[in-house]
Design a protein around this motif. Structure first.
Motif, PDB file in Angstrom:
ATOM      1  N   ALA A  94      -2.374  -2.953  -0.639  1.00 45.43           N
ATOM      2  CA  ALA A  94      -3.511  -3.054   0.277  1.00 45.43           C
ATOM      3  C   ALA A  94      -4.477  -1.891   0.086  1.00 45.43           C
ATOM      4  O   ALA A  94      -5.432  -1.772   0.820  1.00 45.43           O
ATOM      5  CB  ALA A  94      -3.011  -3.094   1.720  1.00 45.43           C
ATOM      6  N   LEU A  95      -4.246  -1.045  -0.908  1.00 44.15           N
ATOM      7  CA  LEU A  95      -5.062   0.154  -1.081  1.00 44.15           C
ATOM      8  C   LEU A  95      -6.553  -0.121  -1.210  1.00 44.15           C
ATOM      9  O   LEU A  95      -7.335   0.491  -0.498  1.00 44.15           O
ATOM     10  CB  LEU A  95      -4.556   0.984  -2.265  1.00 44.15           C
ATOM     11  N   SER A 111      -8.335  -2.536  -0.089  1.00 42.41           N
ATOM     12  CA  SER A 111      -8.798  -2.973   1.227  1.00 42.41           C
ATOM     13  C   SER A 111      -8.871  -1.794   2.180  1.00 42.41           C
ATOM     14  O   SER A 111      -9.820  -1.666   2.948  1.00 42.41           O
ATOM     15  CB  SER A 111      -7.856  -4.045   1.785  1.00 42.41           C
ATOM     16  N   ASP A 112      -7.878  -0.917   2.143  1.00 43.59           N
ATOM     17  CA  ASP A 112      -7.865   0.256   3.011  1.00 43.59           C
ATOM     18  C   ASP A 112      -9.012   1.211   2.686  1.00 43.59           C
ATOM     19  O   ASP A 112      -9.643   1.752   3.589  1.00 43.59           O
ATOM     20  CB  ASP A 112      -6.532   1.008   2.912  1.00 43.59           C
ATOM     21  N   ARG A 160     -12.160  -0.279   3.986  1.00 46.62           N
ATOM     22  CA  ARG A 160     -12.166  -0.168   5.448  1.00 46.62           C
ATOM     23  C   ARG A 160     -12.447   1.266   5.885  1.00 46.62           C
ATOM     24  O   ARG A 160     -13.185   1.492   6.840  1.00 46.62           O
ATOM     25  CB  ARG A 160     -10.827  -0.655   6.006  1.00 46.62           C
ATOM     26  N   MET A 161     -11.896   2.244   5.176  1.00 46.56           N
ATOM     27  CA  MET A 161     -12.160   3.648   5.506  1.00 46.56           C
ATOM     28  C   MET A 161     -13.632   3.991   5.302  1.00 46.56           C
ATOM     29  O   MET A 161     -14.213   4.734   6.101  1.00 46.56           O
ATOM     30  CB  MET A 161     -11.284   4.570   4.655  1.00 46.56           C
ATOM     31  N   TYR A 177      -9.148   6.985  12.976  1.00 41.59           N
ATOM     32  CA  TYR A 177      -9.039   5.868  12.029  1.00 41.59           C
ATOM     33  C   TYR A 177      -7.663   5.213  12.120  1.00 41.59           C
ATOM     34  O   TYR A 177      -7.553   3.994  12.250  1.00 41.59           O
ATOM     35  CB  TYR A 177      -9.303   6.319  10.587  1.00 41.59           C
ATOM     36  N   LEU A 178      -6.613   6.024  12.038  1.00 40.70           N
ATOM     37  CA  LEU A 178      -5.261   5.465  12.078  1.00 40.70           C
ATOM     38  C   LEU A 178      -4.992   4.761  13.407  1.00 40.70           C
ATOM     39  O   LEU A 178      -4.387   3.684  13.433  1.00 40.70           O
ATOM     40  CB  LEU A 178      -4.217   6.557  11.826  1.00 40.70           C
ATOM     41  N   ALA A 187      -6.922   1.459  13.324  1.00 41.50           N
ATOM     42  CA  ALA A 187      -6.337   0.495  12.393  1.00 41.50           C
ATOM     43  C   ALA A 187      -4.971  -0.005  12.841  1.00 41.50           C
ATOM     44  O   ALA A 187      -4.632  -1.173  12.624  1.00 41.50           O
ATOM     45  CB  ALA A 187      -6.217   1.129  11.008  1.00 41.50           C
ATOM     46  N   ARG A 188      -4.177   0.855  13.485  1.00 40.73           N
ATOM     47  CA  ARG A 188      -2.784   0.493  13.795  1.00 40.73           C
ATOM     48  C   ARG A 188      -2.518   0.197  15.267  1.00 40.73           C
ATOM     49  O   ARG A 188      -1.470  -0.331  15.609  1.00 40.73           O
ATOM     50  CB  ARG A 188      -1.849   1.621  13.351  1.00 40.73           C
TER      51      ARG A 188
END
Length: 150
Positions: free
Chosen positions: A4-5, A7-8, A11-12, A120-121, A124-125
């Protein structure tokens, strides 16, 4: 299994763009409030409120692709995430001051970096979970079947 890197990273980058936009809006309102004589506290509160509101909607619809629906509790989770991230930022600043680094821009930069990572984390989570991206990933996993056992 696909990473998923990419995509991540995408997104970042979107998260960073949203951060720049909400900072520009918030700071503009702070300056406008000061010009209008509203004072530091009211101007700052208005700027942060506008920036956080813009950030919530842009992150929800663009960064984390949650335009399909509004999950109950998302605003509360966003507020909690902000409070935790901002608290970590203040901890770094207060820790720096305690160590003798008074009004040091690098202490503030370090605090802001920690704030950004935590925000961010958390977004996202914790805040923007269970939307379109998660449903697509689950559907792709179910369509390909379980991974073979070795």
């Amino acid at each position: 299994m696909r990473s998923a890197l990419p995509s991540d990273v995408s997104r970042m980058l979107r998260f960073g763009v949203v951060g720049l936009l909400n900072t520009a809006l918030g700071y503009s309102l702070i300056l406008a409030g000061l010009t209008l004589g509203l004072g530091d506290i009211v101007s700052n509160a208005a700027g942060y409120a506008a920036g956080l509101t813009l950030g919530f909607f842009l992150n929800r619809q663009w960064t984390f692709a949650r335009a399909g629906g509004f999950r109950s509790g998302a605003v509360a989770r966003y507020a909690i995430t902000f409070i935790v991230a901002y608290g970590a930022n203040l901890s770094v600043v207060i820790g720096g001051m305690s160590a003798g680094f008074i009004e040091n821009p690098f202490v503030h930069l370090a605090g802001n970096c920690l704030y950004s990572v935590i925000f961010y984390l958390g977004s996202a989570r914790f805040v923007f979970v269970g939307g379109a991206d998660d449903a697509d990933a689950l559907a792709a996993t179910n369509a390909s079947g379980p991974e073979p056992q070795t």
